[in-house]
Design a protein around this motif. Structure first.
Motif, PDB file in Angstrom:
ATOM      1  N   THR A 130      34.651  32.638 -56.582  1.00  0.00           N
ATOM      2  CA  THR A 130      33.741  32.033 -55.746  1.00  0.00           C
ATOM      3  C   THR A 130      32.353  32.398 -56.157  1.00  0.00           C
ATOM      4  O   THR A 130      31.323  31.590 -55.847  1.00  0.00           O
ATOM      5  CB  THR A 130      33.931  32.956 -54.591  1.00  0.00           C
ATOM      6  OG1 THR A 130      35.334  32.546 -54.134  1.00  0.00           O
ATOM      7  CG2 THR A 130      32.986  32.632 -53.236  1.00  0.00           C
ATOM      8  N   SER A 131      32.172  33.659 -56.834  1.00  0.00           N
ATOM      9  CA  SER A 131      30.708  33.945 -57.274  1.00  0.00           C
ATOM     10  C   SER A 131      29.998  32.850 -58.123  1.00  0.00           C
ATOM     11  O   SER A 131      28.680  32.779 -58.134  1.00  0.00           O
ATOM     12  CB  SER A 131      30.639  35.277 -57.868  1.00  0.00           C
ATOM     13  OG  SER A 131      29.515  35.671 -58.457  1.00  0.00           O
ATOM     14  N   LYS A 132      30.750  32.488 -59.275  1.00  0.00           N
ATOM     15  CA  LYS A 132      30.386  31.537 -60.050  1.00  0.00           C
ATOM     16  C   LYS A 132      30.163  30.173 -59.717  1.00  0.00           C
ATOM     17  O   LYS A 132      28.961  29.599 -59.977  1.00  0.00           O
ATOM     18  CB  LYS A 132      31.375  31.438 -61.466  1.00  0.00           C
ATOM     19  CG  LYS A 132      31.481  32.453 -62.097  1.00  0.00           C
ATOM     20  CD  LYS A 132      32.524  32.475 -63.301  1.00  0.00           C
ATOM     21  CE  LYS A 132      32.650  33.576 -64.213  1.00  0.00           C
ATOM     22  NZ  LYS A 132      31.319  33.686 -65.100  1.00  0.00           N
ATOM     23  N   VAL A 133      30.762  29.852 -58.603  1.00  0.00           N
ATOM     24  CA  VAL A 133      30.630  28.514 -57.953  1.00  0.00           C
ATOM     25  C   VAL A 133      29.164  28.675 -56.951  1.00  0.00           C
ATOM     26  O   VAL A 133      28.539  27.726 -57.177  1.00  0.00           O
ATOM     27  CB  VAL A 133      31.758  28.291 -56.833  1.00  0.00           C
ATOM     28  CG1 VAL A 133      31.385  26.871 -56.050  1.00  0.00           C
ATOM     29  CG2 VAL A 133      32.835  27.988 -57.671  1.00  0.00           C
ATOM     30  N   THR A 134      29.210  29.968 -56.320  1.00  0.00           N
ATOM     31  CA  THR A 134      27.754  29.891 -55.638  1.00  0.00           C
ATOM     32  C   THR A 134      26.635  30.040 -56.435  1.00  0.00           C
ATOM     33  O   THR A 134      25.601  29.564 -56.368  1.00  0.00           O
ATOM     34  CB  THR A 134      27.956  31.216 -54.939  1.00  0.00           C
ATOM     35  OG1 THR A 134      29.023  31.320 -54.040  1.00  0.00           O
ATOM     36  CG2 THR A 134      26.713  31.735 -54.208  1.00  0.00           C
ATOM     37  N   LYS A 135      26.791  30.552 -57.845  1.00  0.00           N
ATOM     38  CA  LYS A 135      25.756  30.839 -58.656  1.00  0.00           C
ATOM     39  C   LYS A 135      25.267  29.460 -59.348  1.00  0.00           C
ATOM     40  O   LYS A 135      24.082  29.042 -59.265  1.00  0.00           O
ATOM     41  CB  LYS A 135      25.966  31.657 -59.963  1.00  0.00           C
ATOM     42  CG  LYS A 135      25.120  31.669 -60.892  1.00  0.00           C
ATOM     43  CD  LYS A 135      25.641  32.775 -62.075  1.00  0.00           C
ATOM     44  CE  LYS A 135      24.600  32.590 -63.126  1.00  0.00           C
ATOM     45  NZ  LYS A 135      25.033  33.647 -64.252  1.00  0.00           N
ATOM     46  N   HIS A 136      26.249  28.778 -59.604  1.00  0.00           N
ATOM     47  CA  HIS A 136      25.944  27.317 -60.431  1.00  0.00           C
ATOM     48  C   HIS A 136      25.832  26.068 -59.418  1.00  0.00           C
ATOM     49  O   HIS A 136      25.378  25.253 -59.978  1.00  0.00           O
ATOM     50  CB  HIS A 136      26.939  27.277 -61.305  1.00  0.00           C
ATOM     51  CG  HIS A 136      27.150  28.230 -62.625  1.00  0.00           C
ATOM     52  ND1 HIS A 136      26.091  28.401 -63.469  1.00  0.00           N
ATOM     53  CD2 HIS A 136      28.140  29.109 -62.786  1.00  0.00           C
ATOM     54  CE1 HIS A 136      26.360  29.300 -64.237  1.00  0.00           C
ATOM     55  NE2 HIS A 136      27.587  29.732 -63.985  1.00  0.00           N
ATOM     56  N   SER A 137      26.398  26.301 -58.267  1.00  0.00           N
ATOM     57  CA  SER A 137      26.284  25.138 -57.455  1.00  0.00           C
ATOM     58  C   SER A 137      24.691  24.856 -56.868  1.00  0.00           C
ATOM     59  O   SER A 137      24.170  23.824 -56.665  1.00  0.00           O
ATOM     60  CB  SER A 137      26.875  25.306 -55.980  1.00  0.00           C
ATOM     61  OG  SER A 137      26.453  26.316 -55.412  1.00  0.00           O
ATOM     62  N   ALA A 138      23.947  26.021 -57.080  1.00  0.00           N
ATOM     63  CA  ALA A 138      22.481  25.947 -56.896  1.00  0.00           C
ATOM     64  C   ALA A 138      22.064  25.211 -55.743  1.00  0.00           C
ATOM     65  O   ALA A 138      21.047  24.359 -55.614  1.00  0.00           O
ATOM     66  CB  ALA A 138      21.666  25.212 -58.169  1.00  0.00           C
ATOM     67  N   ILE A 139      22.801  25.506 -54.566  1.00  0.00           N
ATOM     68  CA  ILE A 139      22.226  25.122 -53.090  1.00  0.00           C
ATOM     69  C   ILE A 139      21.136  25.745 -52.827  1.00  0.00           C
ATOM     70  O   ILE A 139      20.925  26.137 -51.593  1.00  0.00           O
ATOM     71  CB  ILE A 139      23.502  24.924 -52.256  1.00  0.00           C
ATOM     72  CG1 ILE A 139      24.542  23.975 -52.715  1.00  0.00           C
ATOM     73  CG2 ILE A 139      23.177  24.526 -50.894  1.00  0.00           C
ATOM     74  CD1 ILE A 139      24.165  22.612 -52.692  1.00  0.00           C
TER      75      ILE A 139
END
Length: 333
Positions: free
Chosen positions: A110-119
């Protein structure tokens, strides 16, 4: 190959051939692609499959492409990304690998998706010939619960109206994101027509246009603004109370007598076997709690077990604690 159906989920495509895989990566452009390399025989892959399925439903990840790849069936793709175990997650942007995660770790995923999704809205602002402007605008509007389209940034507003509205939102304690319309003329011009509102700043709450500075001033004066702004603090207070309602609390799908998913049923069986008293909360009965607790605890799936207000984890963590002989002592604090 019937076993591979265990890898699929309602929102996440199971990719079965290399041509399809390459097309998905190409069509994503500069947006994040999360690839779950899985094996049908691995229970952890099924658990992590539920995690990415839940993440794929989250509005803030609307521009992230989640796919599952059968690591054994697509051997050449697995070899390319140096996959040696399942589950493994590869993160791509513009076709290039930006990160990876080896193993089953829901919180880190979840942390990596949040980081790299760059919303943070930055990536969404980049022009893309393959993305329709209206889709971009809709995505931007829904990229945060409260978003302000303004000239400049809150730290350096580029017009008096933008400066005033950010001051008001700050004074009201509103948590909001911003987009600098001076940085993208397509968005600047397109949003006027899309929302039929010719000037900036423009404030949106939960994807709906509220208006400009004059409207916001009126809503503050009438007290209406506080009613329409998402009540994050109120929800967090409620979640904290639910988490601390007893020494051991399980947030699950269904009830102990009628669990609504296999993971919840397994967890109930383990807790009953240990014999430590616990209470439960059916997250299917309250969508606000169901979605809010994911953010509050940074844990995207259910069940979730709490002891004395602290998150222990889901069924995989509970199983591990049981196997190590640590579960009873953990439950008793």
């Amino acid at each position: 190959m019937a076993a591979t159906s265990n890898l699929s989920s309602s929102n996440v495509e199971l990719v079965k051939d290399e041509e399809r895989f390459n097309k998905i990566v190409s069509d994503a452009g500069g947006h994040l692609v999360v690839i779950h390399f899985a094996a049908s025989w691995a229970e952890q892959c099924q658990q992590m499959g539920e995690v990415i399925n839940e993440l794929s439903k989250d509005p803030k990840f609307a521009h992230v492409t989640f796919i599952t790849v059968d690591a054994e069936s697509l051997a050449e793709v697995s070899y390319k990304y140096e996959i040696v175990a399942a589950p493994t997650f590869i993160f791509l942007k513009s076709g290039k690998q930006v990160d990876r995660l080896d193993g089953a770790n829901a919180a880190e995923l979840t942390s990596k998706v949040t980081k790299h999704s760059a919303i943070s809205v930055g990536d969404l602002a980049k022009p893309s010939a393959k993305q329709d402007l209206n889709e971009r605008l809709k995505a931007l509007i829904n990229s945060a619960p409260v978003i302000l389209f303004m000239k400049g940034t809150p730290e350096t507003p580029r017009c008096g109206f933008s400066r005033q509205i950010t001051q008001i939102l700050n004074e009201q304690g509103v948590k909001y994101s911003t987009f600098d319309i001076l940085s993208d003329d397509d968005v600047r011009q397109g949003l006027k027509a899309f929302s039929n509102w010719p000037t900036f700043p423009q404030l949106y709450i939960k994807g709906e246009l509220i208006g400009g500075l004059d409207i916001v001033k009126e809503m503050v004066a009438s007290g209406e603004l506080k009613d329409v702004v998402p009540k994050t603090e109120d929800l967090n207070t409620r979640l904290k109370a639910l988490i601390n309602q007893s020494p051991v609390v399980l947030f699950m799908k269904g009830t102990p007598s009628a669990p609504r998913c296999g993971f919840s049923k397994t967890t109930i069986g383990i807790l009953d076997e240990i014999g430590v008293p616990y209470t439960t909360f059916d997250i299917l009965s309250d969508e606000e709690v169901r979605q809010g607790l994911k953010t509050y605890s940074n844990w995207p799936t259910y069940p979730q077990l709490y002891v004395k207000g602290e998150l222990i984890g889901g069924v995989d963590i509970i199983k591990e604690l049981k196997e190590n002989g640590e579960l009873e002592s953990t439950l008793r604090g």
